[in-house]
Each structure stands twice: as structure tokens, then as C-alpha cells.
Design a protein around this motif. Structure first.
Motif, PDB file in Angstrom:
ATOM      1  N   LEU A 107      13.244  46.339  55.047  1.00 20.17           N
ATOM      2  CA  LEU A 107      11.989  45.605  55.187  1.00 20.17           C
ATOM      3  C   LEU A 107      12.173  44.102  55.167  1.00 20.17           C
ATOM      4  O   LEU A 107      11.220  43.355  55.404  1.00 20.17           O
ATOM      5  CB  LEU A 107      11.016  46.020  54.071  1.00 20.17           C
ATOM      6  CG  LEU A 107      10.646  47.512  54.016  1.00 20.17           C
ATOM      7  CD1 LEU A 107       9.665  47.780  52.875  1.00 20.17           C
ATOM      8  CD2 LEU A 107      10.061  47.986  55.340  1.00 20.17           C
ATOM      9  N   GLY A 108      13.376  43.651  54.826  1.00 20.35           N
ATOM     10  CA  GLY A 108      13.638  42.216  54.825  1.00 20.35           C
ATOM     11  C   GLY A 108      13.097  41.477  53.626  1.00 20.35           C
ATOM     12  O   GLY A 108      12.918  40.252  53.675  1.00 20.35           O
ATOM     13  N   VAL A 145       7.493  50.195  59.708  1.00 16.95           N
ATOM     14  CA  VAL A 145       8.234  48.998  59.286  1.00 16.95           C
ATOM     15  C   VAL A 145       7.310  47.898  58.780  1.00 16.95           C
ATOM     16  O   VAL A 145       7.783  46.910  58.213  1.00 16.95           O
ATOM     17  CB  VAL A 145       9.088  48.449  60.447  1.00 16.95           C
ATOM     18  CG1 VAL A 145      10.181  49.440  60.823  1.00 16.95           C
ATOM     19  CG2 VAL A 145       8.217  48.129  61.655  1.00 16.95           C
ATOM     20  N   ASP A 146       6.010  48.065  58.972  1.00 16.81           N
ATOM     21  CA  ASP A 146       5.073  47.035  58.530  1.00 16.81           C
ATOM     22  C   ASP A 146       4.525  47.316  57.137  1.00 16.81           C
ATOM     23  O   ASP A 146       3.574  46.655  56.702  1.00 16.81           O
ATOM     24  CB  ASP A 146       3.897  46.948  59.517  1.00 16.81           C
ATOM     25  CG  ASP A 146       4.343  46.472  60.903  1.00 16.81           C
ATOM     26  OD1 ASP A 146       5.250  45.621  60.958  1.00 16.81           O
ATOM     27  OD2 ASP A 146       3.797  46.978  61.901  1.00 16.81           O
ATOM     28  N   VAL A 147       5.095  48.283  56.420  1.00 12.94           N
ATOM     29  CA  VAL A 147       4.596  48.626  55.090  1.00 12.94           C
ATOM     30  C   VAL A 147       4.775  47.437  54.147  1.00 12.94           C
ATOM     31  O   VAL A 147       5.782  46.716  54.204  1.00 12.94           O
ATOM     32  CB  VAL A 147       5.312  49.879  54.547  1.00 12.94           C
ATOM     33  CG1 VAL A 147       6.781  49.605  54.290  1.00 12.94           C
ATOM     34  CG2 VAL A 147       4.635  50.393  53.282  1.00 12.94           C
ATOM     35  N   ALA A 193      22.546  43.798  44.398  1.00  9.70           N
ATOM     36  CA  ALA A 193      23.696  44.352  45.122  1.00  9.70           C
ATOM     37  C   ALA A 193      23.774  43.922  46.584  1.00  9.70           C
ATOM     38  O   ALA A 193      24.865  43.546  47.055  1.00  9.70           O
ATOM     39  CB  ALA A 193      23.690  45.878  45.008  1.00  9.70           C
ATOM     40  N   PRO A 194      22.683  43.962  47.363  1.00  9.03           N
ATOM     41  CA  PRO A 194      22.810  43.526  48.768  1.00  9.03           C
ATOM     42  C   PRO A 194      23.269  42.076  48.908  1.00  9.03           C
ATOM     43  O   PRO A 194      24.082  41.754  49.788  1.00  9.03           O
ATOM     44  CB  PRO A 194      21.394  43.718  49.325  1.00  9.03           C
ATOM     45  CG  PRO A 194      20.793  44.791  48.475  1.00  9.03           C
ATOM     46  CD  PRO A 194      21.340  44.530  47.101  1.00  9.03           C
ATOM     47  N   THR A 195      22.763  41.191  48.050  1.00  5.66           N
ATOM     48  CA  THR A 195      23.174  39.791  48.104  1.00  5.66           C
ATOM     49  C   THR A 195      24.626  39.630  47.702  1.00  5.66           C
ATOM     50  O   THR A 195      25.375  38.841  48.301  1.00  5.66           O
ATOM     51  CB  THR A 195      22.279  38.944  47.181  1.00  5.66           C
ATOM     52  OG1 THR A 195      20.914  39.101  47.569  1.00  5.66           O
ATOM     53  CG2 THR A 195      22.648  37.472  47.256  1.00  5.66           C
ATOM     54  N   ILE A 196      25.049  40.379  46.683  1.00  8.78           N
ATOM     55  CA  ILE A 196      26.441  40.301  46.233  1.00  8.78           C
ATOM     56  C   ILE A 196      27.377  40.714  47.363  1.00  8.78           C
ATOM     57  O   ILE A 196      28.382  40.044  47.648  1.00  8.78           O
ATOM     58  CB  ILE A 196      26.655  41.206  45.001  1.00  8.78           C
ATOM     59  CG1 ILE A 196      25.867  40.669  43.802  1.00  8.78           C
ATOM     60  CG2 ILE A 196      28.144  41.306  44.660  1.00  8.78           C
ATOM     61  CD1 ILE A 196      25.921  41.570  42.591  1.00  8.78           C
ATOM     62  N   LEU A 201      13.709  38.692  44.928  1.00  9.32           N
ATOM     63  CA  LEU A 201      12.539  38.584  44.059  1.00  9.32           C
ATOM     64  C   LEU A 201      11.420  39.492  44.552  1.00  9.32           C
ATOM     65  O   LEU A 201      10.761  40.174  43.760  1.00  9.32           O
ATOM     66  CB  LEU A 201      12.060  37.137  43.996  1.00  9.32           C
ATOM     67  CG  LEU A 201      10.799  36.886  43.136  1.00  9.32           C
ATOM     68  CD1 LEU A 201      11.015  37.363  41.705  1.00  9.32           C
ATOM     69  CD2 LEU A 201      10.423  35.406  43.161  1.00  9.32           C
ATOM     70  N   GLN A 202      11.191  39.525  45.859  1.00  9.96           N
ATOM     71  CA  GLN A 202      10.159  40.400  46.408  1.00  9.96           C
ATOM     72  C   GLN A 202      10.494  41.871  46.142  1.00  9.96           C
ATOM     73  O   GLN A 202       9.599  42.673  45.860  1.00  9.96           O
ATOM     74  CB  GLN A 202      10.008  40.155  47.908  1.00  9.96           C
ATOM     75  CG  GLN A 202       9.360  38.837  48.261  1.00  9.96           C
ATOM     76  CD  GLN A 202       9.397  38.552  49.757  1.00  9.96           C
ATOM     77  OE1 GLN A 202      10.319  38.975  50.461  1.00  9.96           O
ATOM     78  NE2 GLN A 202       8.393  37.833  50.248  1.00  9.96           N
TER      79      GLN A 202
END
Length: 483
Positions: free
Chosen positions: A310-311, A371-373, A43-46, A315-316
Motif C-alpha cells: 500500500l506504500g 489497492v485503494d484501501v 523490517a522493510p526499511t532495514i 509510521l503510517q
């Protein structure tokens, strides 16, 4: 062919043809499962490539599940009226065509329309397979046939998000996110060809007409509830959103009145009204709505958190969610090892507690790591959530249906499965809107995710409380229900 004739034919139907037909049905189930999961990751990419508002992310899932919820109530009856094989082929063709429409969509509106059409044709296709299995297989093979669903659904649930992430990142033939829909084309066409060759024809003698006014009322009520929940935030929550949600309650009540009136007149209702006079079934519907709302809404928000907050790549993000899927497999396996039969509703209670504990661990991890999780740090909490999910879902349908009379089972099963899908649409709307609302108010991604997790814990607490109104055990003679 009448039911009696079909049952008689099942014993002489060639062994290889029976199992070939089963794999056709399983292929259809896999298509549905993948399409229910893939847009959560993509969804975010779409949205980034196609445009559209934040509500597009929610509608990609909610449009599909809402259409599926409404359609499932009548999908099985269409097979009784016009033939299961015919409706399976029509459903598979429509689902494949809708997948192509999604794959070539040039605007958010066209993509959402394609998702709705997918859900409607999926609701026509899926119920036919379960009915045909009961007709094709003799009693001694029936358990083995239904047992095939477990591994196939497990592989689909584990591999779906990872496959979606890989397809988006791989950008095969320059298609990007579109391949998550286009991959259905060879699967769907193969299923149609194989269905024409392998599936037996079946039609229920004496089947009644469809309750079209009932379908219209329940569809309108569901839409009046879901639409303002998704669109209201972007519009600033104007008065019409609250009017619409209030109207949905009125239309649901009108639907109940109409179904009771139809039953008293001797006509076949869409949903058997006597079901709602059973405390265990009504409680099970509310428990299912709470449980599946939280589960599906959590999945969407977690995907948004990992990718936008988290960026992570798609796939991640799919790999980050893998511990939950694997935990679900483990939980389901534990339940099937004998715990379900011994503990009954107690297993559901244990499952909701484990799931809530996993959610709390996840919230604590996000709070401490910030944010480093990493995906590895998120794994313990997600694995516990998955194990609890598997333990809860394994006995759910059999327990809720335990107090239902035999003549009510068909209507009860369809209603319960429809509630499962409606819960998915409602959770996507409510938790997705909450998450976006918090971000718009200046909250950080981690804090917004933590609030969403605690809402999920609250829904699990409601589910836990409602289990005390359910029967202690499923009926020993009941067949396992498939959702």
C-alpha cells in the motif's frame, strides 16, 4: 540467602525499595516487549538500507524469538544457581550491549547475530524479575505488584509499533532505523544501575545443575525446523530443506527420550517428562503453538502488506496496526472484569471466534477495496482481531496449567512460555515464507494478504478445537501466570 530467609526478609524490606525494584523489573519487560515488536514495522526499511534477501525480514523476528524460546527454559534456573540479582544484571548488560551491536550493524548477518544475542540475554534477564517479585513482596501486596504488568505491557504493545514507525520516519541524528535499537541504551544502563542499588540478592538453596545436553538437543531441533522454512524458498526448496525438517522431528524425539532417561536416573530434567502424559497440558502446548504462530506471523505479513503493497510509511503502518492493539487492551479488560472467572475455557473459545470473525472482515475489506484501501477501512476488522486476541490470551496460561501438579508448575510455566516464543518464530517463518512465495508466483499484494489471513483463520480453528481438551476452569487457588 535461602528461600525461607528471603521470604522472611520481604516483610521488613522497606516499602519504597520494594516498589523501586519492581519498576526496574518492569523497565526490563518493556525493553523486551519493544524489541519483539519494533522490527515488524522497521523490517522493510532495514532491508532497503542494509541490503540482504527477503529472508532478512523474517530472521529479524525469528532469530530473536527462537533464541528467547530456547533460553527461557534455562534462564530461571540460572538465577536459582547463581543468584537472581546477579543474573538479572548480567542479562540486562548483555541485552543492552546486543542492542548497541544491532544499532551499529553494517551487514544483515551482523544484525541477525545481534538479534539472537538479544534474545539469549533477554531470556536470562526476564525470569529473574518474576522470581524476585515473589520474594520481595508480602502476600497482601503480591497481587498489586503483578497487577502492574498489565498496564505496562498494554502501553508497550500499543505504543511499540507506533514508536518504531515514528523513530524510523523521524531519522533522529541521522540514525534512521538504528534508533529502534539505540533507544535501549539509556533504558538498559539505567536498569543496570538501578538493579545494583535496589534489587535484593536471592539464590535457591539446593538448586540442581543445568541440563546442558537437553538444552543442546532442543536448540538443535528448533533450528533444524525454522532454518529451512525461512531459507528454503530462496534456494528453490532443495532436498536438504526437507531432510532438515525431518531431522528436527528425530531430534525432538531424541530430546524426549533423553529427558525421560534423565528423570528416571534421578537427575533434574530440563522439562519434566510427566507433563506430556497430561492430555490437557499437551493439548495446551499445541494450541499455544498454533495460536501464537498465527498471531505473530499475521503481524509481520500485515506490516509488509501495508508498507510494500500500500506504500505506507513506517509510521503510517504502525498507526494502521493501532486498532488491533487497542482492541487487545479492550478484550483483556473485558476478561479481567469477571468473564475469565465465570467462563474459563469458554472465554478462549469466544475469543478465537471473535478473532476469526475479525480476520474474515479484514479479508473481505481488502478484497472489496483493492489497492485503494485506507487505514480507516482496515480498522473494524483489526479491532475485532485485537478484541478476540485479548479475550483468548487472558485465561490461556491459567487454563493450560490448571491440570499441572504443584511440583511441576515451574517446568510447565517455562515450557509454555518457551512455546509462546517458539510459536512466534514458527509463524514468522511459515506465514512470511507463504506471503513471499505468493508474490514470487505473480500474486498481487492484496490477494497474498487475503490467503495469509485465511491461513490465520485455519490456525484459529485448530486452537478452538483443541480448547475442548483443556480444563473447564483454572484452579481457584492458582496464581495468575505471566507470559
Amino acid at each position: 540467602m535461602t528461600v525461607t530467609a528471603a521470604a522472611a526478609a520481604a516483610g521488613v524490606q522497606p516499602y519504597r525499595l520494594r516498589w523501586a525494584a519492581l519498576f526496574v523489573i518492569l523497565a526490563a519487560e518493556v525493553m523486551d516487549l519493544l524489541d519483539a515488536l519494533v522490527t515488524t514495522i522497521a523490517a522493510p526499511t532495514i532491508r532497503k538500507e542494509l541490503g540482504g534477501s527477503e529472508s532478512l525480514v523474517q530472521w529479524l523476528g525469528a532469530g530473536y524469538t527462537l533464541a528467547m524460546a530456547v533460553g527461557l527454559i534455562t534462564g530461571g534456573r540460572l538465577g536459582d544457581l547463581y543468584g537472581r540479582k546477579r543474573m538479572f544484571v548480567i542479562g540486562a548488560c548483555g541485552f543492552t550491549a546486543a542492542s548497541l551491536l544491532c544499532g551499529v550493524a553494517g551487514s544483515p548477518e551482523l544484525l541477525i547475530a545481534g538479534r539472537v544475542v538479544q534474545g539469549l540475554f533477554g531470556a536470562v534477564m526476564l525470569p529473574q524479575g518474576l522470581g524476585m517479585i515473589k520474594e520481595m513482596f508480602p502476600p497482601e501486596e503480591l497481587g498489586k505488584a503483578f497487577g502492574m504488568f498489565g498496564p505496562v505491557m498494554t502501553i508497550g504493545s500499543v505504543g511499540g509499533p507506533v514508536l518504531a514507525g515514528w523513530l524510523v520516519d523521524a531519522d533522529l541524528f541521522g540514525t534512521g532505523w538504528r534508533m529502534i535499537f539505540l533507544i535501549n541504551l539509556p533504558i538498559g544502563l539505567a536498569a543496570v544501575v538501578a538493579a545494583l542499588r535496589c534489587l535484593p540478592e536471592h539464590r535457591l538453596s539446593g538448586a540442581t545443575r543445568l541440563d546442558l545436553p537437553g538444552v543442546a538437543l532442543v536448540s538443535a531441533a528448533a533450528f533444524l525446523l525454522i532454518f529451512p522454512l525461512i531459507q528454503g524458498r530462496e534456494s528453490g526448496w532443495p532436498a536438504w530443506t526437507f531432510v532438515s525438517m525431518a531431522a528436527s522431528v528425530v531430534v525432538f524425539a531424541l530430546f524426549g527420550w533423553y529427558e525421560s532417561r534423565r528423570a528416571r536416573a534421578g537427575r533434574d530434567p530440563l522439562i519434566t517428562p510427566s507433563l506430556f502424559r497430561k492430555r490437557s497440558f499437551s493439548s495446551g502446548l499445541v494450541a499455544g503453538l498454533a495460536f501464537f504462530s498465527g498471531m505473530m506471523g499475521f503481524g509481520l505479513v500485515f506490516s509488509l502488506y501495508t508498507q510494500l503493497g500500500l506504500g505506507f510509511t513506517p509510521l503510517q503502518a504502525g498507526l494502521a496496526a493501532l486498532p488491533q492493539a487497542l482492541g487487545g487492551v479492550a478484550g483483556f479488560g473485558l476478561a479481567m472484569s469477571g468473564l475469565q472467572a465465570r467462563l474459563g475455557r469458554g472465554l478462549m473459545q469466544i475469543g478465537t471466534l471473535v478473532m476469526a470473525a475479525g480476520a474474515a472482515v479484514l479479508a473481505l475489506t481488502i478484497h472489496l477495496a483493492g489497492v485503494d484501501v485506507s487505514g480507516w477501512q482496515l480498522s473494524p476488522g483489526l479491532a475485532l482481531v485485537g478484541i478476540g486476541m485479548g479475550l483468548t490470551m487472558a485465561p490461556f496460561f491459567d487454563i493450560v496449567l490448571a491440570g499441572v501438579e504443584p511440583h511441576e508448575t515451574g517446568s510447565a510455566s517455562g515450557t509454555l512460555t518457551g512455546i509462546q516464543q517458539l510459536g512466534g518464530a514458527l509463524g514468522t517463518a511459515v506465514l512470511g515464507t507463504l506471503f513471499f512465495d505468493l508474490l514470487a508466483s505473480g500474486w498481487e499484494f492484496g490477494s497474498s494478504m487475503q490467503v495469509t489471513v485465511w491461513v490465520e483463520v485455519g490456525l484459529l480453528a485448530l486452537t478452538f478445537a483443541l480448547t475442548y481438551l483443556l480444563p473447564r476452569h483454572a484452579r481457584p487457588e492458582s496464581e495468575p501466570q505471566h507470559a
